[in-house]
Write a protein that holds these residues in place. Structure first.
Motif, PDB file in Angstrom:
ATOM      1  N   THR A  36       0.805  -1.222   0.000  1.00  0.00           N
ATOM      2  CA  THR A  36       0.000   0.000   0.000  1.00  0.00           C
ATOM      3  C   THR A  36       0.837   1.270   0.000  1.00  0.00           C
ATOM      4  N   LYS A  37       2.121   1.128   0.325  1.00  0.00           N
ATOM      5  CA  LYS A  37       3.075   2.240   0.336  1.00  0.00           C
ATOM      6  C   LYS A  37       2.613   3.461   1.145  1.00  0.00           C
ATOM      7  N   PRO A  38       2.230   3.241   2.403  1.00  0.00           N
ATOM      8  CA  PRO A  38       1.862   4.396   3.231  1.00  0.00           C
ATOM      9  C   PRO A  38       3.120   5.146   3.673  1.00  0.00           C
ATOM     10  N   SER A  39       2.954   6.275   4.275  1.00  0.00           N
ATOM     11  CA  SER A  39       4.068   7.002   4.854  1.00  0.00           C
ATOM     12  C   SER A  39       4.344   6.382   6.215  1.00  0.00           C
ATOM     13  N   LEU A  40       5.455   5.688   6.346  1.00  0.00           N
ATOM     14  CA  LEU A  40       5.787   5.018   7.602  1.00  0.00           C
ATOM     15  C   LEU A  40       6.143   6.039   8.673  1.00  0.00           C
ATOM     16  N   ASP A  41       5.846   5.704   9.890  1.00  0.00           N
ATOM     17  CA  ASP A  41       6.219   6.510  11.040  1.00  0.00           C
ATOM     18  C   ASP A  41       7.743   6.674  11.058  1.00  0.00           C
ATOM     19  N   GLY A  42       8.207   7.860  11.420  1.00  0.00           N
ATOM     20  CA  GLY A  42       9.640   8.129  11.445  1.00  0.00           C
ATOM     21  C   GLY A  42      10.409   7.207  12.372  1.00  0.00           C
ATOM     22  N   ALA A  43       9.829   6.889  13.525  1.00  0.00           N
ATOM     23  CA  ALA A  43      10.499   5.986  14.467  1.00  0.00           C
ATOM     24  C   ALA A  43      10.628   4.591  13.875  1.00  0.00           C
ATOM     25  N   LEU A  44       9.622   4.152  13.138  1.00  0.00           N
ATOM     26  CA  LEU A  44       9.695   2.847  12.491  1.00  0.00           C
ATOM     27  C   LEU A  44      10.745   2.864  11.382  1.00  0.00           C
ATOM     28  N   ALA A  45      10.786   3.923  10.599  1.00  0.00           N
ATOM     29  CA  ALA A  45      11.791   4.023   9.538  1.00  0.00           C
ATOM     30  C   ALA A  45      13.202   3.961  10.126  1.00  0.00           C
ATOM     31  N   ARG A  46      13.403   4.653  11.232  1.00  0.00           N
ATOM     32  CA  ARG A  46      14.714   4.639  11.889  1.00  0.00           C
ATOM     33  C   ARG A  46      15.050   3.230  12.390  1.00  0.00           C
ATOM     34  N   ALA A  47      14.082   2.564  13.011  1.00  0.00           N
ATOM     35  CA  ALA A  47      14.319   1.212  13.534  1.00  0.00           C
ATOM     36  C   ALA A  47      14.607   0.231  12.402  1.00  0.00           C
ATOM     37  N   LEU A  48      13.874   0.340  11.296  1.00  0.00           N
ATOM     38  CA  LEU A  48      14.116  -0.552  10.159  1.00  0.00           C
ATOM     39  C   LEU A  48      15.537  -0.377   9.631  1.00  0.00           C
ATOM     40  N   ASP A  49      15.996   0.854   9.594  1.00  0.00           N
ATOM     41  CA  ASP A  49      17.364   1.159   9.165  1.00  0.00           C
ATOM     42  C   ASP A  49      18.373   0.557  10.148  1.00  0.00           C
ATOM     43  N   GLU A  50      18.220   0.895  11.404  1.00  0.00           N
ATOM     44  CA  GLU A  50      19.191   0.459  12.408  1.00  0.00           C
ATOM     45  C   GLU A  50      19.228  -1.056  12.552  1.00  0.00           C
ATOM     46  N   GLU A  51      18.077  -1.697  12.558  1.00  0.00           N
ATOM     47  CA  GLU A  51      18.035  -3.148  12.764  1.00  0.00           C
ATOM     48  C   GLU A  51      18.468  -3.938  11.525  1.00  0.00           C
ATOM     49  N   SER A  52      18.539  -3.275  10.377  1.00  0.00           N
ATOM     50  CA  SER A  52      19.044  -3.937   9.167  1.00  0.00           C
ATOM     51  C   SER A  52      20.503  -3.561   8.907  1.00  0.00           C
ATOM     52  N   SER A  53      21.122  -2.911   9.865  1.00  0.00           N
ATOM     53  CA  SER A  53      22.505  -2.425   9.736  1.00  0.00           C
ATOM     54  C   SER A  53      22.678  -1.526   8.521  1.00  0.00           C
ATOM     55  N   GLY A  54      21.644  -0.721   8.251  1.00  0.00           N
ATOM     56  CA  GLY A  54      21.728   0.263   7.179  1.00  0.00           C
ATOM     57  C   GLY A  54      21.303  -0.215   5.806  1.00  0.00           C
ATOM     58  N   PHE A  55      20.941  -1.483   5.659  1.00  0.00           N
ATOM     59  CA  PHE A  55      20.503  -1.944   4.337  1.00  0.00           C
ATOM     60  C   PHE A  55      19.199  -1.268   3.944  1.00  0.00           C
ATOM     61  N   VAL A  56      18.227  -1.280   4.852  1.00  0.00           N
ATOM     62  CA  VAL A  56      16.971  -0.552   4.647  1.00  0.00           C
ATOM     63  C   VAL A  56      17.258   0.868   5.112  1.00  0.00           C
ATOM     64  N   ARG A  57      17.183   1.830   4.201  1.00  0.00           N
ATOM     65  CA  ARG A  57      17.631   3.183   4.518  1.00  0.00           C
ATOM     66  C   ARG A  57      16.476   4.091   4.887  1.00  0.00           C
ATOM     67  N   ARG A  58      16.601   4.697   6.055  1.00  0.00           N
ATOM     68  CA  ARG A  58      15.529   5.569   6.566  1.00  0.00           C
ATOM     69  C   ARG A  58      15.217   6.720   5.623  1.00  0.00           C
ATOM     70  N   GLU A  59      16.245   7.262   4.981  1.00  0.00           N
ATOM     71  CA  GLU A  59      16.007   8.399   4.096  1.00  0.00           C
ATOM     72  C   GLU A  59      15.262   8.000   2.820  1.00  0.00           C
ATOM     73  N   GLU A  60      15.315   6.733   2.461  1.00  0.00           N
ATOM     74  CA  GLU A  60      14.526   6.263   1.323  1.00  0.00           C
ATOM     75  C   GLU A  60      13.074   6.009   1.739  1.00  0.00           C
ATOM     76  N   LEU A  61      12.875   5.602   2.975  1.00  0.00           N
ATOM     77  CA  LEU A  61      11.518   5.379   3.472  1.00  0.00           C
ATOM     78  C   LEU A  61      10.809   6.689   3.789  1.00  0.00           C
ATOM     79  N   ARG A  62      11.552   7.655   4.304  1.00  0.00           N
ATOM     80  CA  ARG A  62      10.966   8.951   4.689  1.00  0.00           C
ATOM     81  C   ARG A  62      11.905  10.092   4.296  1.00  0.00           C
ATOM     82  N   PRO A  63      12.025  10.386   3.002  1.00  0.00           N
ATOM     83  CA  PRO A  63      12.911  11.473   2.576  1.00  0.00           C
ATOM     84  C   PRO A  63      12.480  12.836   3.106  1.00  0.00           C
ATOM     85  N   ASP A  64      11.212  12.962   3.498  1.00  0.00           N
ATOM     86  CA  ASP A  64      10.731  14.226   4.045  1.00  0.00           C
ATOM     87  C   ASP A  64      11.295  14.507   5.435  1.00  0.00           C
ATOM     88  N   ILE A  65      11.730  13.478   6.136  1.00  0.00           N
ATOM     89  CA  ILE A  65      12.280  13.658   7.476  1.00  0.00           C
ATOM     90  C   ILE A  65      13.796  13.800   7.440  1.00  0.00           C
TER      91      ILE A  65
END
Length: 75
Positions: A36-65
């Motif tokens: 559905t590609k919703p706008s993910l919560d910023g805290a979730l985007a950060r956690a996805l990035d950190e827990e994937s050791s940077g593979f999933v990039r927070r700035e790609e999930l939420r470039p507005d933040i």
């Protein structure tokens, strides 16, 4: 979102569950978000990035933040 899809698909089902749990969400929610590609919560985007050791990039999930991370990558 494509990096998130690739990352999840690279993990076993148990590892997907563990990753989602460490990010305080569920695999079901992440799979739904991929479709559905919703706008993910910023805290979730950060956690996805950190827990994937940077593979999933927070700035790609939420470039507005984190626009500065995108700008730094292209500098």
């Amino acid at each position: 979102m494509e990096r998130l899809r690739r990352y999840l698909n690279s993990l076993s089902r148990a590892d997907q569950d563990d990753y989602a749990r460490r990010c305080h969400t569920t695999v079901g929610y992440l799979r739904k978000a991929l479709s559905t590609k919703p706008s993910l919560d910023g805290a979730l985007a950060r956690a996805l990035d950190e827990e994937s050791s940077g593979f999933v990039r927070r700035e790609e999930l939420r470039p507005d933040i984190w626009p500065e991370l995108i700008e730094a990558e292209h500098a």
